[in-house]
Design a protein around this motif. Structure first.
Motif, PDB file in Angstrom:
ATOM      1  N   ASN A 187       0.809  -1.225   0.000  1.00 46.26           N
ATOM      2  CA  ASN A 187       0.000   0.000   0.000  1.00 46.26           C
ATOM      3  C   ASN A 187       0.839   1.271   0.000  1.00 46.26           C
ATOM      4  N   ASP A 188       2.085   1.159   0.446  1.00 44.21           N
ATOM      5  CA  ASP A 188       2.970   2.326   0.537  1.00 44.21           C
ATOM      6  C   ASP A 188       4.287   1.945  -0.140  1.00 44.21           C
ATOM      7  N   ILE A 189       4.496   2.473  -1.333  1.00 44.08           N
ATOM      8  CA  ILE A 189       5.652   2.072  -2.149  1.00 44.08           C
ATOM      9  C   ILE A 189       6.490   3.298  -2.468  1.00 44.08           C
ATOM     10  N   LYS A 190       7.775   3.181  -2.244  1.00 42.74           N
ATOM     11  CA  LYS A 190       8.698   4.266  -2.587  1.00 42.74           C
ATOM     12  C   LYS A 190       9.800   3.716  -3.478  1.00 42.74           C
ATOM     13  N   VAL A 191      10.080   4.430  -4.551  1.00 39.95           N
ATOM     14  CA  VAL A 191      11.110   4.041  -5.505  1.00 39.95           C
ATOM     15  C   VAL A 191      12.141   5.167  -5.583  1.00 39.95           C
ATOM     16  N   THR A 192      13.396   4.830  -5.278  1.00 38.00           N
ATOM     17  CA  THR A 192      14.482   5.809  -5.318  1.00 38.00           C
ATOM     18  C   THR A 192      15.518   5.343  -6.338  1.00 38.00           C
ATOM     19  N   LEU A 193      15.814   6.196  -7.308  1.00 41.48           N
ATOM     20  CA  LEU A 193      16.679   5.834  -8.429  1.00 41.48           C
ATOM     21  C   LEU A 193      18.026   6.532  -8.332  1.00 41.48           C
ATOM     22  N   LYS A 194      19.070   5.857  -8.787  1.00 42.64           N
ATOM     23  CA  LYS A 194      20.405   6.445  -8.777  1.00 42.64           C
ATOM     24  C   LYS A 194      20.561   7.474  -9.895  1.00 42.64           C
ATOM     25  N   GLU A 195      19.873   7.245 -11.011  1.00 45.90           N
ATOM     26  CA  GLU A 195      19.904   8.160 -12.149  1.00 45.90           C
ATOM     27  C   GLU A 195      18.479   8.408 -12.635  1.00 45.90           C
ATOM     28  N   GLY A 196      18.259   9.560 -13.263  1.00 49.08           N
ATOM     29  CA  GLY A 196      16.936   9.884 -13.771  1.00 49.08           C
ATOM     30  C   GLY A 196      16.469   8.891 -14.818  1.00 49.08           C
ATOM     31  N   GLN A 197      15.201   8.476 -14.712  1.00 55.35           N
ATOM     32  CA  GLN A 197      14.632   7.496 -15.626  1.00 55.35           C
ATOM     33  C   GLN A 197      13.313   8.018 -16.213  1.00 55.35           C
ATOM     34  N   TYR A 198      12.878   7.368 -17.287  1.00 51.98           N
ATOM     35  CA  TYR A 198      11.573   7.661 -17.865  1.00 51.98           C
ATOM     36  C   TYR A 198      10.497   7.000 -17.004  1.00 51.98           C
ATOM     37  N   MET A 199       9.358   7.684 -16.906  1.00 49.50           N
ATOM     38  CA  MET A 199       8.255   7.173 -16.101  1.00 49.50           C
ATOM     39  C   MET A 199       6.939   7.412 -16.819  1.00 49.50           C
TER      40      MET A 199
END
Length: 279
Positions: A250-262
């Motif tokens: 229910n609570d999802i966080k995504v942290t990326l090392k480099e900018g990505q397409y979304m």
């Protein structure tokens, strides 16, 4: 009162003819319906204030149209019955309802939606799903098409994106539990089974489920990924357990090392460094 709301920019402009088609169908049932362009509505609350419980609104458009409407009406009282007349090019929302006929009642599905906050910006609601990585890149390409948006062109651009795309490093946190993934191809958080015009990426997802479905595709060599990707249309990618992982939360966080397409309901954004989803 019966009102047909049409997005004239949807489905390569074909929605105008489809709204006239719907109008004629209603006339055969002795129902008179006026056609209005969604682009002409400047104050949505004022527009809705003229409706009553026995009125009808028919929306002619696809996933992008519904995404914009859902974000415009949160917190408002919607008195009339609301129907979707299937149009647009993706129709992943319509497909997930598994109902027969082009006209389906949808008001109950437009509320109590999950939200996504991207790069610390204002949260937006979504109907189908959000994804980062390869599917985000494909949506970026598709949304800039000058040719018709259809399954053939989606697959063509998917393979073009395969060539450009690279694995990325990400920290995925689901309900407080962290998963470090050094070699992800894409991560999707789904409120319903479909994205990309019929790709059944989350076969077990359902709009009325309490939890969202999270799909992670990782590690797989690029040449094998080109074989796996088309199987998503049938939900067969679930057999590739070494490369495709499923989670719920229910609570999802995504942290990326480099900018990505979304992509959010097929609307693309770049570059994305982090996003958080709540249901």
């Amino acid at each position: 009162m019966h009102i047909i709301l049409v997005n004239p920019l949807s489905n390569n402009g074909k929605t105008i003819n489809e709204s006239i088609e719907l109008q004629k169908k209603l006339e055969k049932k002795n129902i008179t319906a006026e056609i209005h362009s969604l682009l002409e509505i400047k104050e949505i609350e004022k527009f809705l204030s003229d409706f009553h419980e026995d009125d009808y609104i028919y929306i002619v458009g696809g996933d992008g149209t519904l995404h914009r409407i859902a974000n415009s009406i949160q917190g408002l009282e919607i008195k009339p019955k609301v129907f979707l007349y299937r149009s647009g090019t993706g129709n992943d929302f319509y497909r997930s309802l598994k109902q027969k006929g082009k006209l389906v009642e949808i008001k109950k599905y437009l509320f109590n939606l999950p939200q996504v906050k991207v790069n610390h910006n204002k949260a937006v609601y979504f109907l189908n799903g959000v994804g980062v990585g390869l599917d985000g890149m494909v949506c970026y390409e598709v949304n800039r098409l000058t040719k018709p948006k259809n399954r053939f062109n989606y697959m063509r651009l998917a393979f073009k994106s395969f060539i450009r795309s690279k694995k990325f490093e990400v920290d995925l946190t689901i309900d407080g539990v962290n998963h470090h993934i050094p070699n992800a191809w894409f991560i999707s958080v789904m409120n319903a089974p479909y994205f990309g015009g019929g790709m059944k990426v989350a076969p077990k997802a359902h709009r009325e489920n309490k939890e969202l479905e999270i799909i992670v595709v990782k590690k797989v060599p690029k040449i094998i990924l080109t074989l796996i990707f088309p199987t998503i249309y049938f939900g067969w990618h679930t057999i590739f357990k070494s490369f495709v992982k499923f989670y719920k939360g229910n609570d999802i966080k995504v942290t990326l090392k480099e900018g990505q397409y979304m992509q959010v309901d097929g609307e693309d954004e770049y570059p994305v460094i982090e996003y958080e989803v709540k249901k």
